[in-house]
Scaffold this motif. Structure first.
Motif, PDB file in Angstrom:
ATOM      1  N   ILE A 698       0.863  -1.366   0.022  1.00  0.00           N
ATOM      2  CA  ILE A 698       0.020   0.061   0.098  1.00  0.00           C
ATOM      3  C   ILE A 698       1.043   1.272   0.074  1.00  0.00           C
ATOM      4  N   LYS A 699       0.838   1.936  -1.048  1.00  0.00           N
ATOM      5  CA  LYS A 699       1.622   3.085  -1.358  1.00  0.00           C
ATOM      6  C   LYS A 699       1.032   4.503  -1.362  1.00  0.00           C
ATOM      7  N   THR A 700      -0.461   4.453  -1.133  1.00  0.00           N
ATOM      8  CA  THR A 700      -1.268   5.619  -1.105  1.00  0.00           C
ATOM      9  C   THR A 700      -2.457   5.503  -0.200  1.00  0.00           C
ATOM     10  N   VAL A 701      -2.730   6.561   0.609  1.00  0.00           N
ATOM     11  CA  VAL A 701      -3.963   6.448   1.625  1.00  0.00           C
ATOM     12  C   VAL A 701      -4.748   7.563   0.986  1.00  0.00           C
ATOM     13  N   VAL A 702      -6.032   7.230   0.647  1.00  0.00           N
ATOM     14  CA  VAL A 702      -6.876   8.191  -0.075  1.00  0.00           C
ATOM     15  C   VAL A 702      -7.958   8.822   0.993  1.00  0.00           C
ATOM     16  N   VAL A 703      -8.300   9.741   0.768  1.00  0.00           N
ATOM     17  CA  VAL A 703      -9.427  10.328   1.478  1.00  0.00           C
ATOM     18  C   VAL A 703     -10.297  11.084   0.562  1.00  0.00           C
ATOM     19  N   SER A 704     -11.603  11.413   0.980  1.00  0.00           N
ATOM     20  CA  SER A 704     -12.735  12.262   0.115  1.00  0.00           C
ATOM     21  C   SER A 704     -13.181  13.142   1.346  1.00  0.00           C
ATOM     22  N   CYS A 705     -12.390  13.839   2.175  1.00  0.00           N
ATOM     23  CA  CYS A 705     -13.126  14.513   3.207  1.00  0.00           C
ATOM     24  C   CYS A 705     -12.075  15.831   3.571  1.00  0.00           C
ATOM     25  N   GLY A 706     -12.204  16.734   3.718  1.00  0.00           N
ATOM     26  CA  GLY A 706     -11.019  17.857   4.117  1.00  0.00           C
ATOM     27  C   GLY A 706     -10.635  17.656   5.586  1.00  0.00           C
ATOM     28  N   THR A 707     -11.672  17.472   6.507  1.00  0.00           N
ATOM     29  CA  THR A 707     -11.297  17.549   7.992  1.00  0.00           C
ATOM     30  C   THR A 707     -10.670  16.175   8.238  1.00  0.00           C
ATOM     31  N   CYS A 708     -11.208  15.030   7.401  1.00  0.00           N
ATOM     32  CA  CYS A 708     -10.460  13.833   7.662  1.00  0.00           C
ATOM     33  C   CYS A 708      -8.852  13.929   7.305  1.00  0.00           C
ATOM     34  N   MET A 709      -8.915  14.694   6.088  1.00  0.00           N
ATOM     35  CA  MET A 709      -7.284  14.966   5.849  1.00  0.00           C
ATOM     36  C   MET A 709      -6.494  15.578   6.832  1.00  0.00           C
ATOM     37  N   ASP A 710      -7.158  16.584   7.100  1.00  0.00           N
ATOM     38  CA  ASP A 710      -6.435  17.369   8.448  1.00  0.00           C
ATOM     39  C   ASP A 710      -6.105  16.515   9.595  1.00  0.00           C
ATOM     40  N   GLN A 711      -7.218  15.777   9.809  1.00  0.00           N
ATOM     41  CA  GLN A 711      -6.757  14.778  11.148  1.00  0.00           C
ATOM     42  C   GLN A 711      -6.027  13.762  10.724  1.00  0.00           C
ATOM     43  N   LEU A 712      -6.241  12.991   9.640  1.00  0.00           N
ATOM     44  CA  LEU A 712      -5.229  11.937   9.078  1.00  0.00           C
ATOM     45  C   LEU A 712      -3.646  12.294   8.925  1.00  0.00           C
ATOM     46  N   LEU A 713      -3.387  13.613   8.810  1.00  0.00           N
ATOM     47  CA  LEU A 713      -2.197  14.014   8.640  1.00  0.00           C
ATOM     48  C   LEU A 713      -1.271  13.777  10.094  1.00  0.00           C
ATOM     49  N   HIS A 714      -2.068  13.686  10.938  1.00  0.00           N
ATOM     50  CA  HIS A 714      -1.178  13.421  12.655  1.00  0.00           C
ATOM     51  C   HIS A 714      -1.284  11.960  12.723  1.00  0.00           C
ATOM     52  N   TYR A 715      -1.621  11.130  11.607  1.00  0.00           N
ATOM     53  CA  TYR A 715      -1.749   9.564  11.887  1.00  0.00           C
ATOM     54  C   TYR A 715      -0.381   9.028  11.717  1.00  0.00           C
ATOM     55  N   GLN A 716       0.586   9.644  11.194  1.00  0.00           N
ATOM     56  CA  GLN A 716       1.900   9.215  10.657  1.00  0.00           C
ATOM     57  C   GLN A 716       1.678   7.888  10.011  1.00  0.00           C
ATOM     58  N   PHE A 717       0.930   7.931   8.489  1.00  0.00           N
ATOM     59  CA  PHE A 717       0.606   6.890   7.880  1.00  0.00           C
ATOM     60  C   PHE A 717       1.833   6.325   7.316  1.00  0.00           C
ATOM     61  N   ASP A 718       2.933   7.304   7.257  1.00  0.00           N
ATOM     62  CA  ASP A 718       4.337   6.588   6.480  1.00  0.00           C
ATOM     63  C   ASP A 718       5.088   5.679   7.390  1.00  0.00           C
ATOM     64  N   LYS A 719       4.542   5.656   8.847  1.00  0.00           N
ATOM     65  CA  LYS A 719       5.063   4.524   9.766  1.00  0.00           C
ATOM     66  C   LYS A 719       4.059   3.283   9.800  1.00  0.00           C
ATOM     67  N   ILE A 720       2.965   3.441   9.395  1.00  0.00           N
ATOM     68  CA  ILE A 720       1.962   2.441   9.060  1.00  0.00           C
ATOM     69  C   ILE A 720       2.194   1.690   7.873  1.00  0.00           C
TER      70      ILE A 720
END
Length: 881
Positions: A698-720
């Protein structure tokens, strides 16, 4: 034409952290910003070149900004000038005066004389503080020599430090007392003038007094003698030929005296003392409109430092006297205020009072100003530093942080044009600047009441609630702010404080919305959807139609009433809030089920992997799609359209198990603990998903909502998912080359959400690329703002006032050539989709999500049923977590 000319002096440049454009690498003595405008490009260029030539003749440098981007960057230097107040908790005395242009140089010299004296006074104060420190017990760092006492370790170092301070004091005091002494009459160094840097010189004091140590080095004398304009000591000090330096004359010798780790605590304490004394240093910085003689004479001060204030007011007296002596006036661009009142002549006050009585006999405007008692005698200044005092209710970690986050506000008002809740024709009171003023005063009231009575007035908490409510948390105020204050973050902090204090107002609409978002059980979600979305929205639409038929809300929407304080709930005024709630209809024709229910993937123990078995191959890309609440529970068509487009291009789509919320709504509403809990739980869950699906790259995490994007930026997906990126679905589709070939019969506008999910590419560029046709931007907040429209419909009505104008204007422009087809307003936020749909009747438009419109155009009108059918018949792989 010379449209503008701004002058910043050396102290102003230092105070605001000016970055020089010169290759010299040193801060300039002054900066002149000139705005040259004209109809003839060649003439403008010639004028700019002539200005540079004049600068070169005076040992200066000139820089010309030609392009629009360069000019914008250039004038940012002007925008930063107000940042001088950063030094002193955003409080400054701005004594603007008007000086005749021929005497401007004399005024600058006079101000610099004041500055030099203030600086030397501050340095002598530093020596006093250091002397008191060295007269006491000195701190030491004991290592292997702990058996030795302080006396053995210090030796005569304490005496050496005191002698150093005495020697430096003699030099600095002499400079302060002899600024007008002629340089030619000063004695030469002993030994034929061989003294080096800092070598003392014996000079006889006047009137036969004992000789004093005058530390004027030979180097300083040579520098001063090399400038023919240096006549007196002041001239040499002003040109930096003679310096009173803490670093060179005190700090470095102390480092030599107290060399070694054992004595480091002494040096650390000396630095701390220096910083403490420096904080109370008064200085005057000039920023002027160089073409008309209007000079902003700024004096930053700490409002809780009484001695500093008194010293500053003493400087003000000298400034006013200087301005008058030079033939200037003390009433400049910012008028008189309260600090200049005492310097007006009696006849001037009488003329002002007579004019005010003539135009404002009832004293409604600026009550008490320019009248007896209108000076500093009755002034009260809020002091943020009072937060250091202990208080039972005011925890520094909570309210102290709020005060600290807004203390640098410059009151410049640059935040007002971009603020959604600042609607001049409906509400002038709630711009970020005004809310910061209100917040600081309420904090002061909290502290005062807690220290003078038993508890804080409930009314103050209500007002705190009101200020916190008047914010859509769009964060747009941060960009134009010279000191980077984000009142969206401040509002969230205020809501958290109120919640922890148990003073947050209960709102049934917001409580129901948050309950819906917090729910994870499919049966609960189904029930709430039935009650709130299906029945509740339908009831609201019925109320809208009835209110419209009887003309109940036309006055509200045509000219929204201003709000002052919390909205009225008690009868009979409760009707006003009800009408606010129904003056724009809720959307209809929503999916009867959530997207997960339609695909039968509601089990929280199953990870759905969706792919078209006919298109998947070894090269197929795997993406992790986080749909969020709005795209899944409310507008299920958005989540399904996202999946359908990914399905169509052959991607492998991994969905999180069960119903999840990103945590942003909870955080923004003031429940930071719940938002943090959701974030942590989700991150742990996603790590489990990554471990379970380790065979998918998995190389891309996709969102379809702006507030989800803002919050998910703190999730450190590059470590997941190592090496992955976070991308909006529309940006992803654009990168894959998916686009329409131009839609016939329909024209589009685009509403960019306050929380835009498109962070990698320019949103309008993405929309134009995807739609294959020109799409115009439709500005302004839609007024939905998550739960704002249900929690504070009165505020939402004000916000919608300007958006409705923009919608009508945009739709009319698209129909100006006779277009009779459909006009759609596209967006990329579920909350905005709901908000925009409420303007359908007013602007004759239809709100639609970009990816939904693409699915309809590319996959057919029955795209949803087709996709659900395909997915349910062999398109979903269910992986047990």
């Amino acid at each position: 034409m010379l449209a503008g000319l701004e002058h910043l002096d050396e102290r102003y440049l230092k105070a605001v952290g000016y970055a020089t454009k010169s290759r010299r690498g040193t801060r300039p003595k002054m900066v002149l910003l000139a705005d040259v405008a004209g109809d003839d490009e060649t003439a403008v260029a010639q004028a700019a070149s002539e200005i540079v030539r004049l600068a070169n003749l005076r040992s200066g440098e000139g820089f010309i900004a030609v392009s629009a981007e360069a000019r914008k960057k250039f004038w940012l230097d002007r925008a930063r000038t107000a940042a001088i107040a950063r030094h002193t908790n955003a409080f400054k005395i701005n004594e603007d005066v008007v000086i005749p242009l021929p005497r401007m140089g004399d005024y600058c010299d006079g101000i610099e004389r004041i500055n030099i004296e203030l600086s030397l006074h501050n340095k002598l104060k530093l020596l006093d503080a250091l002397g008191e420190f060295f007269n006491g017990e000195l701190p030491l760092h004991y290592q292997d020599d702990a058996q030795l006492g302080s006396a053995e370790l210090l030796g005569n170092r304490q005496q050496q430090a005191q002698e150093l301070l005495a020697e430096v004091r003699a030099r600095w005091q002499w400079l302060l007392d002899n600024l007008d002494a002629p340089l030619l009459q000063l004695p030469s160094p002993p030994g034929g003038g061989a003294g080096g840097e800092g070598a003392p010189v014996e000079a006889s004091a006047p009137n036969g007094a004992r000789s004093l140590t005058l530390a004027l080095s030979q180097r300083e004398r040579e520098l001063a003698a090399g400038d023919a304009t240096c006549k007196v000591v002041f001239d040499a000090v002003q040109r930096h030929f003679i310096r009173a330096s803490w670093k060179r004359e005190v700090r470095e010798p102390l480092r030599q005296i107290f060399s070694g780790r054992t004595y480091q605590p002494i040096l650390d304490q000396c630095n701390a003392i220096h910083q403490g004394v420096l904080k109370s240093r008064v200085f005057v910085a000039l920023h002027m409109h160089a073409g008309d003689g209007n000079v902003h004479t700024n004096i930053p001060v700490n409002s809780d430092d009484y001695a500093m204030l008194q010293q500053a007011y003493g400087a003000v007296e000298r400034i006013m006297r200087l301005a008058k002596d030079l033939g200037g006036v003390i009433s400049g661009e910012h008028g008189i205020g309260i600090t200049k009142f005492d310097f007006l002549e009696p006849q001037e006050i009488a003329a002002f009072a007579a004019y005010k009585q003539q135009i404002d006999p009832e004293g409604r405007f600026n009550k008490g100003k320019l009248l007896a008692g209108g000076n500093l005698e009755r002034a009260y200044t809020p002091s943020f530093n009072l937060m250091e005092l202990e208080s039972l209710i005011l925890e520094k970690s909570e309210l102290g942080e709020i005060s600290d986050s807004i203390k640098d506000c410059l009151r410049c008002g640059k935040c007002k044009p971009v603020c959604s809740t600042h609607v001049p024709r409906a509400n002038l009171l709630y711009s970020p600047r005004n809310k910061i003023l209100a917040t600081s005063l309420l904090i002061e009231a909290f502290l005062y009441e807690e220290q003078t009575r038993r508890g804080v007035s409930i009314a103050h908490f209500d007002e705190f609630n009101d200020v916190a409510d008047h914010c859509t948390v769009c964060h747009k105020c941060k960009a134009p702010c010279p000191v980077d204050i984000d009142f969206g973050d401040v509002s969230i902090a205020m809501r958290n404080f109120l919640r922890k204090q148990g003073k947050k107002k209960f709102n049934p609409g917001k409580a129901a919305s948050i309950f819906f978002l917090n729910a994870t059980d499919p049966a609960t979600i189904k029930l709430v959807r039935k009650l709130m979305i299906e029945w509740g929205y339908k009831a609201q639409r019925i109320g809208y139609r009835l209110a419209r038929r009887f003309g109940l809300f036309q006055g509200q929407t045509a000219h929204p009433p201003a709000t002052v304080g919390p909205p009225p709930y008690a009868s009979p005024l409760v009707r006003a809030q009800v009408i606010h709630f129904v003056n724009k209809p809720m959307p209809g024709n929503l999916p009867k089920k959530t997207s997960r229910a339609l695909l039968d993937i509601e089990d929280s123990a199953v990870v759905p992997v969706i792919r078209d078995p006919h298109k998947v191959n070894e090269d197929s890309e795997a993406v992790f799609y986080f749909p969020g609440c709005g795209s899944e529970r409310l507008f299920g068509q958005v989540g399904l359209a996202t999946q359908a487009m990914l399905y169509d291009i052959g991607a492998i789509t991994v969905l999180p198990p069960g119903y999840l919320c990103c945590g942003y709504p909870q955080t923004a509403s003031g429940d930071e603990d719940k938002g943090s809990q959701i974030t942590t739980s989700n991150r742990v869950l996603f790590h489990r998903v990554a471990n379970t699906l380790n065979y998918l790259d998995i190389k891309t995490v996709v969102v379809s909502c702006g507030t989800c994007m803002d919050q998910l930026l703190h999730y450190q997906f590059d470590k997941i998912f190592p090496g992955c990126r976070l991308l909006d679905i529309h940006e992803y589709l654009m990168e894959k080359g998916v686009k329409l070939q131009g839609v016939q019969g329909t024209r589009f506008m685009y509403h960019d959400p306050c929380h835009t999910p498109m962070k990698t590419h320019q949103p309008l560029k993405v929309v134009n690329e995807l739609m294959g046709a020109p799409v115009t931007l439709n500005d302004r907040c839609c007024g939905e703002s998550g739960t704002l429209a249900v929690a504070r419909p009165d505020i939402s009505t004000q916000v919608r006032f300007r958006k409705e104008e923009e919608m009508r204007k945009g739709a009319d422009a698209l129909r100006a050539d006779g277009h009779s087809g459909e006009v759609k307003v596209l967006t990329s936020c579920p909350a905005c989709l709901q908000g925009l749909s409420r303007y359908n009747d007013d602007s004759g438009t239809t709100a639609e999500y970009i990816v939904v419109e693409m699915a309809r155009q590319l996959l057919g009108e029955n795209w949803m049923a087709d996709y659900v059918g395909k997915a349910n018949h062999g398109g979903i792989e269910r992986v047990l977590l």
